[in-house]
Design a protein around this motif. Structure first.
Motif, mmCIF file in Angstrom:
data_model
loop_
_atom_site.group_PDB
_atom_site.id
_atom_site.type_symbol
_atom_site.label_atom_id
_atom_site.label_comp_id
_atom_site.label_asym_id
_atom_site.label_seq_id
_atom_site.Cartn_x
_atom_site.Cartn_y
_atom_site.Cartn_z
ATOM 1 N N UNK A 39 -11.479 10.291 3.740
ATOM 2 C CA UNK A 39 -10.190 9.858 4.327
ATOM 3 C C UNK A 39 -9.467 8.853 3.449
ATOM 4 N N UNK A 40 -10.209 7.991 2.754
ATOM 5 C CA UNK A 40 -9.573 7.008 1.875
ATOM 6 C C UNK A 40 -8.905 7.697 0.681
ATOM 7 N N UNK A 41 -9.548 8.724 0.136
ATOM 8 C CA UNK A 41 -8.949 9.452 -0.982
ATOM 9 C C UNK A 41 -7.699 10.195 -0.549
ATOM 10 N N UNK A 42 -7.751 10.793 0.636
ATOM 11 C CA UNK A 42 -6.568 11.490 1.149
ATOM 12 C C UNK A 42 -5.427 10.497 1.362
ATOM 13 N N UNK A 43 -5.745 9.326 1.907
ATOM 14 C CA UNK A 43 -4.714 8.315 2.152
ATOM 15 C C UNK A 43 -4.075 7.861 0.850
ATOM 16 N N UNK A 44 -4.834 7.842 -0.241
ATOM 17 C CA UNK A 44 -4.283 7.441 -1.521
ATOM 18 C C UNK A 44 -3.219 8.385 -2.037
ATOM 19 N N UNK A 45 -3.288 9.656 -1.641
ATOM 20 C CA UNK A 45 -2.281 10.644 -2.050
ATOM 21 C C UNK A 45 -1.159 10.772 -1.029
ATOM 22 N N UNK A 46 -1.425 10.425 0.195
ATOM 23 C CA UNK A 46 -0.470 10.637 1.288
ATOM 24 C C UNK A 46 0.520 9.478 1.354
ATOM 25 N N UNK A 47 1.406 9.392 0.341
ATOM 26 C CA UNK A 47 2.343 8.265 0.274
ATOM 27 C C UNK A 47 3.788 8.723 0.297
ATOM 28 N N UNK A 48 4.047 9.995 0.538
ATOM 29 C CA UNK A 48 5.424 10.464 0.488
ATOM 30 C C UNK A 48 6.217 9.981 1.695
ATOM 31 N N UNK A 49 7.510 9.741 1.459
ATOM 32 C CA UNK A 49 8.439 9.302 2.500
ATOM 33 C C UNK A 49 9.495 10.382 2.673
ATOM 34 N N UNK A 50 9.695 10.827 3.893
ATOM 35 C CA UNK A 50 10.624 11.917 4.158
ATOM 36 C C UNK A 50 12.063 11.406 4.237
ATOM 37 N N UNK A 51 13.030 12.324 4.155
ATOM 38 C CA UNK A 51 14.432 11.901 4.234
ATOM 39 C C UNK A 51 14.764 11.091 5.482
ATOM 40 N N UNK A 52 14.111 11.395 6.610
ATOM 41 C CA UNK A 52 14.399 10.639 7.831
ATOM 42 C C UNK A 52 13.625 9.324 7.900
ATOM 43 N N UNK A 53 12.890 9.003 6.864
ATOM 44 C CA UNK A 53 12.151 7.744 6.811
ATOM 45 C C UNK A 53 10.725 7.842 7.285
ATOM 46 N N UNK A 54 10.353 9.000 7.827
ATOM 47 C CA UNK A 54 8.979 9.152 8.298
ATOM 48 C C UNK A 54 8.011 9.023 7.127
ATOM 49 N N UNK A 55 6.989 8.254 7.317
ATOM 50 C CA UNK A 55 6.004 8.022 6.260
ATOM 51 C C UNK A 55 6.240 6.749 5.486
ATOM 52 N N UNK A 56 7.377 6.085 5.732
ATOM 53 C CA UNK A 56 7.654 4.831 5.015
ATOM 54 C C UNK A 56 6.647 3.763 5.440
ATOM 55 N N UNK A 57 6.017 3.094 4.483
ATOM 56 C CA UNK A 57 5.032 2.063 4.850
ATOM 57 C C UNK A 57 5.718 0.858 5.478
ATOM 58 N N UNK A 58 4.992 0.163 6.323
ATOM 59 C CA UNK A 58 5.541 -1.024 6.977
ATOM 60 C C UNK A 58 5.907 -2.074 5.938
ATOM 61 N N UNK A 59 7.090 -2.663 6.109
ATOM 62 C CA UNK A 59 7.544 -3.685 5.180
ATOM 63 C C UNK A 59 9.037 -3.863 5.278
ATOM 64 N N UNK A 60 9.584 -4.816 4.534
ATOM 65 C CA UNK A 60 11.021 -5.075 4.573
ATOM 66 C C UNK A 60 11.431 -5.905 3.370
ATOM 67 N N UNK A 61 12.744 -5.913 3.130
ATOM 68 C CA UNK A 61 13.279 -6.725 2.045
ATOM 69 C C UNK A 61 14.781 -6.579 1.989
ATOM 70 N N UNK A 62 15.472 -7.606 1.522
ATOM 71 C CA UNK A 62 16.923 -7.565 1.393
ATOM 72 C C UNK A 62 17.308 -7.576 -0.084
ATOM 73 N N UNK A 63 18.595 -7.376 -0.344
ATOM 74 C CA UNK A 63 19.073 -7.449 -1.726
ATOM 75 C C UNK A 63 18.862 -8.840 -2.300
ATOM 76 N N UNK A 64 19.029 -9.848 -1.471
ATOM 77 C CA UNK A 64 18.784 -11.223 -1.927
ATOM 78 C C UNK A 64 17.337 -11.380 -2.373
ATOM 79 N N UNK A 65 16.422 -10.724 -1.623
ATOM 80 C CA UNK A 65 15.008 -10.778 -2.006
ATOM 81 C C UNK A 65 14.744 -9.992 -3.280
ATOM 82 N N UNK A 66 15.481 -8.903 -3.454
ATOM 83 C CA UNK A 66 15.165 -7.983 -4.534
ATOM 84 C C UNK A 66 15.803 -8.278 -5.872
ATOM 85 N N UNK A 67 16.783 -9.164 -5.919
ATOM 86 C CA UNK A 67 17.494 -9.399 -7.179
ATOM 87 C C UNK A 67 16.548 -9.873 -8.286
#
Length: 220
Positions: A39-67
């Protein structure tokens, strides 16, 4: 085509992963090749994010954070303002240029979904050090790129909860559905005991496709 191959590969890995979760009988692995993915090996490959956002990992950030992260990790190739350096891709601008003689394909002018921009950056960037970004760093960098393209405000907090809802300027710019005749799907494809009518329109023996004289055949 790439997405199709990738999806099939991922589906195979998921299937193998599910097999790992349940006892596997010897009769189910007649050739006994390879090993069952964990299961850990499968999880390492299962990182795709779909157009509707499904699969996006939990997290956040703004442009101010990203500059700062963008400046440190991305600007040497893509420029301080996404203008591109040398022949590295331009990331910002290019509005209304897609129908011109010299279209500029940037995130703002061409990319249909912010979530797939996240997917690509999280998977493949920064160049030479792929998959080194945290989820928060990736959200922040994507937010900064969207901000440079005037799609969001600099204090907008991009996250797994809203990345699938971002309205990209060219979201509807891709021709759908696929108009090619062989791409049309009228019904669910039959996979077993299919009753498919077959019309024989010729036989090789009657068409006589075999050369009469094989003595002159050359093999190079």
């Amino acid at each position: 085509m790439f997405a199709s191959v990738k999806s099939k590969g991922l589906a195979a890995l998921i299937t193998i992963g599910l097999m790992a979760a349940a006892p596997v009988l010897a009769s189910e692995r007649p050739f006994n090749l390879g090993s069952i993915a964990t299961p850990e090996q499968v999880a390492g490959w299962d990182i795709d994010v779909r157009p509707d956002g499904k699969g996006a990992p939990a997290g956040s950030g703004s442009a101010l954070d990203g500059e700062e992260a963008y400046t440190d990790l991305c600007a040497s190739c893509h420029g301080d303002f996404g203008e591109g350096v040398d022949r590295w891709p331009v990331l910002s601008g290019g509005y209304d240029s897609l129908s011109t003689h010299d279209p500029i394909k940037t995130v703002g002018s061409y990319w249909p979904y912010a979530s797939t921009a996240y997917d690509y950056i999280y998977r493949a960037m920064p160049f030479g050090d792929a998959q080194s970004l945290s989820a928060d760093e990736t959200y922040a960098i994507v937010a900064y790129i969207l901000y440079m393209n005037d799609i969001i405000e600099e204090d907008y907090v991009l996250s797994n909860e809203n990345i699938g809802t971002i309205e990209m300027p060219n979201r509807n710019g891709f021709a759908l559905p696929d108009p090619r005749p062989d791409a049309q799907v009228s019904a669910e494809p039959c996979m077993k005991n299919c009753d498919v009518s077959t019309e024989i329109i010729g036989r090789a023996r009657l068409i006589d496709v075999t050369p009469e004289d094989t003595s002159q055949t050359n093999i190079n």
